[in-house]
Design a protein around this motif. Structure first.
Motif, PDB file in Angstrom:
ATOM      1  N   LEU A  81      74.650   3.568  34.700  1.00 54.50           N
ATOM      2  CA  LEU A  81      74.779   4.671  35.649  1.00 54.50           C
ATOM      3  C   LEU A  81      74.580   4.225  37.091  1.00 54.50           C
ATOM      4  O   LEU A  81      75.110   4.841  38.015  1.00 54.50           O
ATOM      5  CB  LEU A  81      73.775   5.776  35.300  1.00 54.50           C
ATOM      6  N   SER A  82      73.814   3.154  37.289  1.00 54.21           N
ATOM      7  CA  SER A  82      73.545   2.679  38.652  1.00 54.21           C
ATOM      8  C   SER A  82      74.288   1.409  38.996  1.00 54.21           C
ATOM      9  O   SER A  82      74.086   0.856  40.080  1.00 54.21           O
ATOM     10  CB  SER A  82      72.034   2.445  38.824  1.00 54.21           C
ATOM     11  N   THR A  83      75.171   0.935  38.075  1.00 56.20           N
ATOM     12  CA  THR A  83      75.876  -0.320  38.342  1.00 56.20           C
ATOM     13  C   THR A  83      77.385  -0.229  38.108  1.00 56.20           C
ATOM     14  O   THR A  83      78.144  -0.924  38.786  1.00 56.20           O
ATOM     15  CB  THR A  83      75.318  -1.462  37.464  1.00 56.20           C
ATOM     16  N   ASP A  84      77.834   0.572  37.171  1.00 53.71           N
ATOM     17  CA  ASP A  84      79.258   0.635  36.826  1.00 53.71           C
ATOM     18  C   ASP A  84      80.035   1.315  37.952  1.00 53.71           C
ATOM     19  O   ASP A  84      79.714   2.441  38.342  1.00 53.71           O
ATOM     20  CB  ASP A  84      79.446   1.408  35.522  1.00 53.71           C
ATOM     21  N   PRO A  85      81.077   0.678  38.511  1.00 54.55           N
ATOM     22  CA  PRO A  85      81.813   1.263  39.641  1.00 54.55           C
ATOM     23  C   PRO A  85      82.428   2.623  39.329  1.00 54.55           C
ATOM     24  O   PRO A  85      82.408   3.526  40.168  1.00 54.55           O
ATOM     25  CB  PRO A  85      82.892   0.208  39.931  1.00 54.55           C
ATOM     26  N   GLY A  86      82.984   2.783  38.129  1.00 54.82           N
ATOM     27  CA  GLY A  86      83.595   4.061  37.778  1.00 54.82           C
ATOM     28  C   GLY A  86      82.584   5.184  37.681  1.00 54.82           C
ATOM     29  O   GLY A  86      82.823   6.296  38.176  1.00 54.82           O
ATOM     30  N   LEU A  87      81.439   4.900  37.060  1.00 55.25           N
ATOM     31  CA  LEU A  87      80.397   5.911  36.948  1.00 55.25           C
ATOM     32  C   LEU A  87      79.799   6.233  38.315  1.00 55.25           C
ATOM     33  O   LEU A  87      79.497   7.396  38.612  1.00 55.25           O
ATOM     34  CB  LEU A  87      79.305   5.437  35.985  1.00 55.25           C
ATOM     35  N   LEU A  88      79.636   5.223  39.148  1.00 58.21           N
ATOM     36  CA  LEU A  88      79.099   5.466  40.490  1.00 58.21           C
ATOM     37  C   LEU A  88      80.050   6.316  41.317  1.00 58.21           C
ATOM     38  O   LEU A  88      79.620   7.236  42.020  1.00 58.21           O
ATOM     39  CB  LEU A  88      78.832   4.128  41.186  1.00 58.21           C
ATOM     40  N   ALA A  89      81.349   6.020  41.229  1.00 50.81           N
ATOM     41  CA  ALA A  89      82.329   6.810  41.977  1.00 50.81           C
ATOM     42  C   ALA A  89      82.326   8.258  41.498  1.00 50.81           C
ATOM     43  O   ALA A  89      82.432   9.188  42.312  1.00 50.81           O
ATOM     44  CB  ALA A  89      83.715   6.200  41.810  1.00 50.81           C
ATOM     45  N   HIS A  90      82.193   8.449  40.201  1.00 50.46           N
ATOM     46  CA  HIS A  90      82.147   9.812  39.664  1.00 50.46           C
ATOM     47  C   HIS A  90      80.918  10.555  40.176  1.00 50.46           C
ATOM     48  O   HIS A  90      80.998  11.714  40.595  1.00 50.46           O
ATOM     49  CB  HIS A  90      82.134   9.758  38.137  1.00 50.46           C
ATOM     50  N   ARG A  91      79.777   9.892  40.187  1.00 51.09           N
ATOM     51  CA  ARG A  91      78.537  10.546  40.616  1.00 51.09           C
ATOM     52  C   ARG A  91      78.527  10.840  42.110  1.00 51.09           C
ATOM     53  O   ARG A  91      77.783  11.717  42.562  1.00 51.09           O
ATOM     54  CB  ARG A  91      77.336   9.675  40.230  1.00 51.09           C
ATOM     55  N   ARG A  92      79.334  10.126  42.876  1.00 46.41           N
ATOM     56  CA  ARG A  92      79.396  10.388  44.312  1.00 46.41           C
ATOM     57  C   ARG A  92      80.195  11.656  44.637  1.00 46.41           C
ATOM     58  O   ARG A  92      80.091  12.184  45.735  1.00 46.41           O
ATOM     59  CB  ARG A  92      80.008   9.183  45.043  1.00 46.41           C
ATOM     60  N   GLN A  93      80.985  12.130  43.699  1.00 47.81           N
ATOM     61  CA  GLN A  93      81.719  13.372  43.930  1.00 47.81           C
ATOM     62  C   GLN A  93      80.747  14.543  44.007  1.00 47.81           C
ATOM     63  O   GLN A  93      79.697  14.543  43.356  1.00 47.81           O
ATOM     64  CB  GLN A  93      82.715  13.619  42.800  1.00 47.81           C
ATOM     65  N   PRO A  94      81.058  15.576  44.795  1.00 54.24           N
ATOM     66  CA  PRO A  94      80.193  16.766  44.823  1.00 54.24           C
ATOM     67  C   PRO A  94      79.995  17.321  43.414  1.00 54.24           C
ATOM     68  O   PRO A  94      80.938  17.350  42.613  1.00 54.24           O
ATOM     69  CB  PRO A  94      80.965  17.741  45.706  1.00 54.24           C
ATOM     70  N   ARG A  95      78.795  17.749  43.132  1.00 55.47           N
ATOM     71  CA  ARG A  95      78.483  18.232  41.783  1.00 55.47           C
ATOM     72  C   ARG A  95      79.404  19.375  41.368  1.00 55.47           C
ATOM     73  O   ARG A  95      79.891  19.421  40.236  1.00 55.47           O
ATOM     74  CB  ARG A  95      77.013  18.673  41.724  1.00 55.47           C
ATOM     75  N   ALA A  96      79.668  20.298  42.282  1.00 53.33           N
ATOM     76  CA  ALA A  96      80.537  21.427  41.955  1.00 53.33           C
ATOM     77  C   ALA A  96      81.931  20.954  41.567  1.00 53.33           C
ATOM     78  O   ALA A  96      82.561  21.517  40.663  1.00 53.33           O
ATOM     79  CB  ALA A  96      80.611  22.400  43.124  1.00 53.33           C
ATOM     80  N   LEU A  97      82.431  19.902  42.230  1.00 51.95           N
ATOM     81  CA  LEU A  97      83.756  19.383  41.914  1.00 51.95           C
ATOM     82  C   LEU A  97      83.772  18.753  40.532  1.00 51.95           C
ATOM     83  O   LEU A  97      84.765  18.871  39.793  1.00 51.95           O
ATOM     84  CB  LEU A  97      84.187  18.367  42.970  1.00 51.95           C
ATOM     85  N   ARG A  98      82.688  18.084  40.150  1.00 49.05           N
ATOM     86  CA  ARG A  98      82.614  17.497  38.812  1.00 49.05           C
ATOM     87  C   ARG A  98      82.677  18.582  37.737  1.00 49.05           C
ATOM     88  O   ARG A  98      83.345  18.436  36.712  1.00 49.05           O
ATOM     89  CB  ARG A  98      81.347  16.669  38.663  1.00 49.05           C
ATOM     90  N   PHE A  99      81.964  19.686  37.966  1.00 53.19           N
ATOM     91  CA  PHE A  99      82.013  20.794  37.016  1.00 53.19           C
ATOM     92  C   PHE A  99      83.403  21.422  36.984  1.00 53.19           C
ATOM     93  O   PHE A  99      83.917  21.775  35.910  1.00 53.19           O
ATOM     94  CB  PHE A  99      80.974  21.854  37.384  1.00 53.19           C
ATOM     95  N   LEU A 100      84.014  21.560  38.152  1.00 59.81           N
ATOM     96  CA  LEU A 100      85.349  22.149  38.208  1.00 59.81           C
ATOM     97  C   LEU A 100      86.347  21.292  37.437  1.00 59.81           C
ATOM     98  O   LEU A 100      87.229  21.828  36.740  1.00 59.81           O
ATOM     99  CB  LEU A 100      85.780  22.284  39.668  1.00 59.81           C
ATOM    100  N   ALA A 101      86.215  19.978  37.519  1.00 63.73           N
ATOM    101  CA  ALA A 101      87.100  19.086  36.768  1.00 63.73           C
ATOM    102  C   ALA A 101      86.933  19.287  35.264  1.00 63.73           C
ATOM    103  O   ALA A 101      87.913  19.262  34.508  1.00 63.73           O
ATOM    104  CB  ALA A 101      86.826  17.630  37.148  1.00 63.73           C
ATOM    105  N   GLY A 102      85.705  19.497  34.822  1.00 58.36           N
ATOM    106  CA  GLY A 102      85.485  19.771  33.399  1.00 58.36           C
ATOM    107  C   GLY A 102      86.081  21.095  32.972  1.00 58.36           C
ATOM    108  O   GLY A 102      86.633  21.226  31.875  1.00 58.36           O
ATOM    109  N   GLY A 103      85.988  22.092  33.846  1.00 57.24           N
ATOM    110  CA  GLY A 103      86.612  23.371  33.547  1.00 57.24           C
ATOM    111  C   GLY A 103      88.117  23.256  33.479  1.00 57.24           C
ATOM    112  O   GLY A 103      88.763  23.839  32.597  1.00 57.24           O
ATOM    113  N   LEU A 104      88.701  22.487  34.399  1.00 59.15           N
ATOM    114  CA  LEU A 104      90.149  22.302  34.419  1.00 59.15           C
ATOM    115  C   LEU A 104      90.617  21.573  33.165  1.00 59.15           C
ATOM    116  O   LEU A 104      91.642  21.934  32.574  1.00 59.15           O
ATOM    117  CB  LEU A 104      90.561  21.527  35.666  1.00 59.15           C
TER     118      LEU A 104
END
Length: 373
Positions: A81-104
């Motif tokens: 979670l603190s080293t993988d580039p893909g996971l880090l990029a995902h976590r940098r997104q606004p939390r609301a946007l991450r939830f919206l992506a799951g809803g979509l």
């Protein structure tokens, strides 16, 4: 929105029309007419398990050939979670946007109701969120992460008659199987308890679970990815004690339609059984009395399939229309302008979607000027 859905058939092929108003199905026909060209109408699908903030462009992850239990996988993914580039990029997104992506993700697969398994976010209750996310009565992540006392306290705090959700027996070794006995000793195997995965349950444990009025949420794609096997669903299904979940994309497949196709391959269940299971059956098991059927007075959650296409053979690009709480949010291109939707392409097919859902999603091609920065 008030409208009539006309030139459609029900799940048995009988001609039907529906009127939608104030978010519900109405008996009287009134409002704008939407011609569905003979499409088959079904209630919106119900996804009984997802982590909505862990979807989007995230890939399936595992860090060894296979696991014996979920604790091993958690131990592997936690440092990433603190080293993988893909996971880090995902976590940098606004939390609301991450939830919206799951809803979509869920909306595009015809899901209109999702049980989210993690802390709740305010965005889930906003009017524009793409799916309905009922709050469970209570939840705990797992015995491994939360510990016995916190799990018991969570269960005890859950109002009687409301669902209480926990990951359990997620694995193929003795440690996974013994989680059921630990939960039973804590008083957590009771009416309303939903064990997510249940892969490690023995036949005797399954019987005790059913006798207690509890149930299992099955996520076969996630099980096969991490453990190389999944449970035999026949007996739990026959008892009405089984629901289907997609899990998030870091372990599960793309969406609930992919999961349903996998279930068809694993079980050879009939289309009638599969369709009823992820609509009316799921609503009944989860205590959602206002959905799961196309009847006056219930929520206007529905999908339209092309004529003759079985649900378990459908992909998200096949769906002719998805309506959530009376809101048409995703449709074929020929319906888009009438419904006020924006033209897009999904998996290479012309489609249309609600303008506020123009966010990044694999396979969704946005207009160039609307691609998120």
């Amino acid at each position: 929105m008030r409208c009539q859905l006309v030139n459609a058939v029900d799940s048995r092929g009988q001609a039907m029309s529906l009127s939608l108003a104030e978010g519900c199905i109405r008996a009287e026909l009134a409002g704008q007419r939407i011609d569905l060209g003979g499409a088959r109408l079904l209630p919106g699908l119900i996804n009984a398990h997802d982590h909505l903030h862990l979807n989007g462009a995230l890939p399936r992850l595992k860090f060894r050939s296979g696991y014996r239990n979920a604790s091993e996988w958690i131990a592997d993914i936690t440092p990433q979670l603190s080293t993988d580039p893909g996971l880090l990029a995902h976590r940098r997104q606004p939390r609301a946007l991450r939830f919206l992506a799951g809803g979509l993700k869920n909306l595009l697969s015809g899901v209109t109701t999702v049980l989210h398994h993690d802390p709740r976010d305010a965005v889930l209750d906003e009017p524009g969120f793409p799916v309905d996310v009922p709050a469970p009565g209570g939840w705990s992540h797992s015995l491994a992460l939360d510990g016995d006392e916190a799990v018991r306290a969570s269960h005890q705090a859950t109002p009687a008659g409301r669902p209480w959700i926990v990951h359990a027996a997620e694995g193929i070794d003795t440690a996974a199987a013994l989680e059921f006995d630990r939960l039973e000793a804590l008083g957590c195997i009771a009416p309303g308890t939903l064990l997510v995965h249940g892969l490690g349950l023995s036949a005797a444990q399954q019987r005790r679970l059913v006798e207690a009025g509890a149930a299992v949420v099955w996520c076969p794609g996630s099980n096969l990815h991490l453990f190389g096997r999944t449970l035999d669903p026949e007996w739990l299904f026959a008892q009405g004690r089984l629901a289907l979940g997609s899990d998030s994309r870091i372990s599960g497949g793309r969406d609930l339609l992919a999961e349903l196709a996998l279930v068809r391959e694993l079980t050879r269940w009939s289309e009638e059984r599969l369709e009823a299971w992820v609509t009316e059956g799921a609503a009944r098991l989860l205590g959602l009395t206002d959905r799961g059927r196309l009847e006056p007075g219930l929520r206007a959650d529905l999908i339209a399939l092309p004529p003759g296409l079985p649900l378990s053979h459908a992909t998200r690009a096949d769906l002719r229309l998805v309506v959530v709480g009376g809101r048409p949010l995703y449709a074929d291109a020929d319906l888009g302008e009438t419904l006020g939707l924006t033209p897009v392409r999904v998996d290479g097919r012309p489609k249309a979607i609600a303008p506020h859902l123009l966010i990044a999603e694999p396979g969704l091609e946005l207009l160039a000027e609307e691609v998120p920065a």
